[in-house]
Write an enzyme that holds these catalytic residues in place. Structure first.
Site, PDB file in Angstrom:
ATOM      1  N   CYS A 115      61.762  39.116  51.910  1.00  0.00           N
ATOM      2  CA  CYS A 115      61.189  39.429  50.590  1.00  0.00           C
ATOM      3  C   CYS A 115      60.848  40.920  50.546  1.00  0.00           C
ATOM      4  CB  CYS A 115      59.942  38.596  50.330  1.00  0.00           C
ATOM      5  SG  CYS A 115      60.254  36.825  50.414  1.00  0.00           S
ATOM      6  N   CYS A 118      57.211  42.462  51.018  1.00  0.00           N
ATOM      7  CA  CYS A 118      56.416  41.884  52.105  1.00  0.00           C
ATOM      8  C   CYS A 118      56.440  42.744  53.369  1.00  0.00           C
ATOM      9  CB  CYS A 118      56.949  40.495  52.402  1.00  0.00           C
ATOM     10  SG  CYS A 118      56.203  39.751  53.852  1.00  0.00           S
ATOM     11  N   SER A 214      56.201  30.264  46.201  1.00  0.00           N
ATOM     12  CA  SER A 214      56.201  31.635  45.699  1.00  0.00           C
ATOM     13  C   SER A 214      57.330  31.766  44.686  1.00  0.00           C
ATOM     14  CB  SER A 214      56.427  32.616  46.849  1.00  0.00           C
ATOM     15  OG  SER A 214      55.363  32.514  47.755  1.00  0.00           O
ATOM     16  N   ASN A 290      49.750  44.051  46.303  1.00  0.00           N
ATOM     17  CA  ASN A 290      48.923  44.896  47.163  1.00  0.00           C
ATOM     18  C   ASN A 290      49.799  45.820  48.007  1.00  0.00           C
ATOM     19  OD1 ASN A 290      47.237  45.969  49.067  1.00  0.00           O
ATOM     20  ND2 ASN A 290      46.835  44.033  50.112  1.00  0.00           N
ATOM     21  N   CYS A 337      47.931  38.822  50.642  1.00  0.00           N
ATOM     22  CA  CYS A 337      49.178  38.067  50.630  1.00  0.00           C
ATOM     23  C   CYS A 337      50.382  38.973  50.875  1.00  0.00           C
ATOM     24  CB  CYS A 337      49.295  37.415  49.267  1.00  0.00           C
ATOM     25  SG  CYS A 337      50.672  36.345  49.120  1.00  0.00           S
TER      26      CYS A 337
HETATM   27  S1  SF4 Z   1      56.471  36.164  55.211  1.00  0.00           S
HETATM   28 FE1  SF4 Z   1      56.650  35.124  53.228  1.00  0.00          FE
HETATM   29  S2  SF4 Z   1      56.690  36.805  51.732  1.00  0.00           S
HETATM   30 FE2  SF4 Z   1      57.152  37.681  53.749  1.00  0.00          FE
HETATM   31  S3  SF4 Z   1      59.401  37.706  53.931  1.00  0.00           S
HETATM   32 FE3  SF4 Z   1      58.634  35.808  54.857  1.00  0.00          FE
HETATM   33  S4  SF4 Z   1      58.747  34.306  53.208  1.00  0.00           S
HETATM   34 FE4  SF4 Z   1      58.853  36.322  52.242  1.00  0.00          FE
END
Ligand code: SF4
Length: 347
Positions: A115, A118, A214, A290, A337
């Site tokens: 993602c 992230c 999500s 964030n 998050c």
């Molecule tokens: S931890 Fe969650 S938000 Fe991050 S890449 Fe993996 S699935 Fe996506």
């Protein structure tokens, strides 16, 4: 014998098959080790007349083999880093709620879902966590850090359904009344939309467990750009799996929507989301993106203003959705998050 990986019935089965003993000693083992953090269980009254059994079990017992290497607390939110036996680092977060603490646990070292917003994704995927490495995070929070935890969310590093079998065993161990004793309705598994995982979970009899998804955009083009998983399991396929999910009649699906400035915060995006979610029984958690210490992340995503979050939330509410706004707790700790990076030091 690793008691962090076993339920009461598994410990009982083990004692029965090997020693012809059962629940009496199994209960004592879990009480001493899991509830009290006492690894000298041979001193428990149940073993008073069974010293040979206690000695044998002690020789087989694997006490926790991980260390908390760093922790930082701000506004009562505590992030701690654990070094596992092979040197891998994982992060967990204790989040204070109104009446209780929630622990956010990791299920993998890194993540392969990629993602774009992230922090965990940036480090890539290293390995799945073993069951005791998942449950050990709650053991550490309660026993080593002295925190009272009644809720667990699988929202830390990693995609829980990408480590499905260990996730489910960890849930069963957490749920065991003789051990960790976390109610199923106090646990939430959060997925980025791994459809086969949702389908597998649907087949297990765990109706009280909460499922969070999500979504982040109801437009396939935008979602695929944010979350590569959408190319494999696009929105329509995801919704079908969610519609088929056997939801308990008093429960609802939790939809996570991280609001990113200029990406998914328009009125049109709200309309699309409401339309997408219309056939589902959901509650939307709207989370301000964030970017850590900066206003714009390295990926070029920017934090939304509080007013914009309120406006987007109002749109959704007008469209009939139940929305909870979350200003990601622990922002300054990069413990919000999608912010768990496995960094050695907490900056
Ligand atoms: S931890 Fe969650 S938000 Fe991050 S890449 Fe993996 S699935 Fe996506």
């Amino acid at each position: 014998m690793n008691l962090l990986e076993m339920t009461f019935s598994q410990v009982t089965g083990f004692l029965k098959s090997r020693y012809g003993r059962g629940e009496f000693h199994a209960g004592a083992l879990l009480r001493e080790v899991i509830k009290k953090g006492n690894h000298d269980f041979e001193q428990a009254p149940e073993f008073e007349r069974s010293q040979a059994l206690a000695d044998d079990l002690k020789a087989m017992h694997a006490p926790p083999d991980f260390t908390i290497t760093d922790q930082v607390e701000q506004d009562n939110t505590l992030k701690f880093v654990t070094r596992l036996q092979d040197g891998a680092l994982i992060e967990s977060v204790v989040i204070p709620m109104k009446r209780y603490n929630t622990l956010c646990v990791s299920t993998q070292v890194g993540c392969r879902m990629g993602c774009r917003f992230c922090e965990t994704a940036k480090a890539g995927f290293k390995r799945n966590l073993l069951v005791h490495e998942i449950t050990g995070q709650l053991y550490s929070a309660r026993i080593m850090l002295g925190k009272e935890i009644s809720n667990v969310v699988f929202m830390g590093m990693g995609e829980p359904f990408d480590n499905f079998d260990n996730l489910i065993q960890a849930i069963r161990v957490f749920n065991d009344q003789k051990g960790f004793d976390v109610a199923l309705r106090h646990m939430t598994v959060s997925t980025c939309g791994l459809v086969p995982g949702i389908e597998r979970l649907a087949k297990l009899d765990l109706p009280q467990l909460s499922l969070a998804i999500s979504v982040h955009s109801a437009d396939d083009r935008v979602r695929s750009d944010l979350m590569p998983i959408n190319r494999r399991y696009p929105l329509a396929e995801l919704r079908k799996a969610l519609m088929d999910y056997p939801l308990h009649k008093r429960r609802f699906l939790l939809v996570e929507y991280v609001l990113i400035k200029g990406v998914n915060d328009s009125k049109e995006a709200a309309l699309q989301l409401a339309d997408y979610l219309a056939p589902l029984k959901v509650r939307v958690n709207l989370i301000a993106y964030n970017p850590g210490r900066e206003d714009i992340s390295a990926s070029g995503f920017a934090r939304v203003a509080d007013d914009d979050l309120n406006t987007f939330s109002d749109y959704l509410t007008e469209l009939g959705l139940f929305v909870v706004k979350r200003w990601s707790k622990g922002q300054e700790l990069m413990a919000g998050c999608g912010q768990l990076s496995g960094a050695d030091e907490i900056r």
